[in-house]
Design a protein around this motif. Structure first.
Motif, PDB file in Angstrom:
ATOM      1  N   PRO A  87      49.540  34.106  47.850  1.00 53.62           N
ATOM      2  CA  PRO A  87      47.701  34.870  48.546  1.00 53.62           C
ATOM      3  C   PRO A  87      47.004  35.755  46.829  1.00 53.62           C
ATOM      4  O   PRO A  87      47.754  36.356  46.989  1.00 53.62           O
ATOM      5  N   ARG A  88      45.696  35.269  47.031  1.00 51.85           N
ATOM      6  CA  ARG A  88      44.962  36.123  45.888  1.00 51.85           C
ATOM      7  C   ARG A  88      44.615  37.258  46.704  1.00 51.85           C
ATOM      8  O   ARG A  88      44.376  37.791  47.605  1.00 51.85           O
ATOM      9  N   GLY A  89      44.796  38.312  45.698  1.00 57.21           N
ATOM     10  CA  GLY A  89      44.399  39.426  46.320  1.00 57.21           C
ATOM     11  C   GLY A  89      42.479  39.731  45.985  1.00 57.21           C
ATOM     12  O   GLY A  89      42.279  38.937  45.544  1.00 57.21           O
ATOM     13  N   PRO A  90      42.362  40.573  46.497  1.00 51.17           N
ATOM     14  CA  PRO A  90      41.159  41.029  46.073  1.00 51.17           C
ATOM     15  C   PRO A  90      40.288  41.309  44.520  1.00 51.17           C
ATOM     16  O   PRO A  90      41.726  42.057  43.992  1.00 51.17           O
ATOM     17  N   ASN A  91      39.129  41.226  44.340  1.00 49.91           N
ATOM     18  CA  ASN A  91      38.827  40.957  42.614  1.00 49.91           C
ATOM     19  C   ASN A  91      38.330  42.364  42.430  1.00 49.91           C
ATOM     20  O   ASN A  91      37.958  43.075  43.829  1.00 49.91           O
ATOM     21  N   HIS A  92      39.093  42.669  41.831  1.00 47.90           N
ATOM     22  CA  HIS A  92      38.580  44.532  41.232  1.00 47.90           C
ATOM     23  C   HIS A  92      37.565  44.633  40.356  1.00 47.90           C
ATOM     24  O   HIS A  92      38.272  43.779  39.043  1.00 47.90           O
ATOM     25  N   GLN A  93      36.265  45.411  40.119  1.00 51.05           N
ATOM     26  CA  GLN A  93      35.446  45.287  39.449  1.00 51.05           C
ATOM     27  C   GLN A  93      35.981  46.716  38.702  1.00 51.05           C
ATOM     28  O   GLN A  93      35.969  47.869  39.896  1.00 51.05           O
ATOM     29  N   LYS A 140      37.081  57.248  35.824  1.00 52.92           N
ATOM     30  CA  LYS A 140      37.605  55.473  35.810  1.00 52.92           C
ATOM     31  C   LYS A 140      37.018  55.096  37.245  1.00 52.92           C
ATOM     32  O   LYS A 140      38.197  55.870  38.207  1.00 52.92           O
ATOM     33  N   VAL A 141      37.162  54.207  37.862  1.00 49.22           N
ATOM     34  CA  VAL A 141      36.137  53.750  38.808  1.00 49.22           C
ATOM     35  C   VAL A 141      36.792  52.104  39.421  1.00 49.22           C
ATOM     36  O   VAL A 141      36.747  51.484  37.957  1.00 49.22           O
ATOM     37  N   ARG A 142      37.872  51.752  39.917  1.00 50.77           N
ATOM     38  CA  ARG A 142      37.934  50.243  40.858  1.00 50.77           C
ATOM     39  C   ARG A 142      37.313  50.168  42.223  1.00 50.77           C
ATOM     40  O   ARG A 142      37.689  50.771  42.847  1.00 50.77           O
ATOM     41  N   VAL A 143      35.889  49.292  42.196  1.00 48.50           N
ATOM     42  CA  VAL A 143      35.964  48.650  43.227  1.00 48.50           C
ATOM     43  C   VAL A 143      36.169  47.558  43.462  1.00 48.50           C
ATOM     44  O   VAL A 143      35.554  46.990  42.891  1.00 48.50           O
ATOM     45  N   THR A 144      36.409  47.117  44.689  1.00 48.57           N
ATOM     46  CA  THR A 144      36.252  45.403  45.465  1.00 48.57           C
ATOM     47  C   THR A 144      34.741  45.386  45.717  1.00 48.57           C
ATOM     48  O   THR A 144      34.064  46.023  45.756  1.00 48.57           O
TER      49      THR A 144
END
Length: 69
Positions: A7-13, A30-34
């Motif tokens: 299963p693929r995890g959520p894509n992050h921006q 630095k920011v990572r958001v789904t």
């Protein structure tokens, strides 16, 4: 022959910011958001803007002054 698909995890921006102020001060963020997080952020920002518009409308509304004879 069976293939198992992980299963693929959520894509992050992601976004990074580097700001230099003068010679000695450097700010890094630095920011990572789904995609769900982006949707939540958009909802929060739009609700803040709508409530601000309502508050400004109420604050600038003209009141009827009673007639004094």
């Amino acid at each position: 022959m069976s293939h198992s698909i992980a299963p693929r995890g959520p894509n992050h921006q992601s976004a990074t910011l580097r700001a230099k102020i003068g010679r000695k001060v450097v700010l890094r963020a630095k920011v990572r958001v789904t995609s769900g997080g982006l949707l939540a952020i958009g909802g929060l920002v739009s609700s803040i803007l709508l409530s601000t518009a309502v508050l400004v409308g109420v604050a600038t509304r003209h009141r009827a002054t009673p007639d004094t004879d």
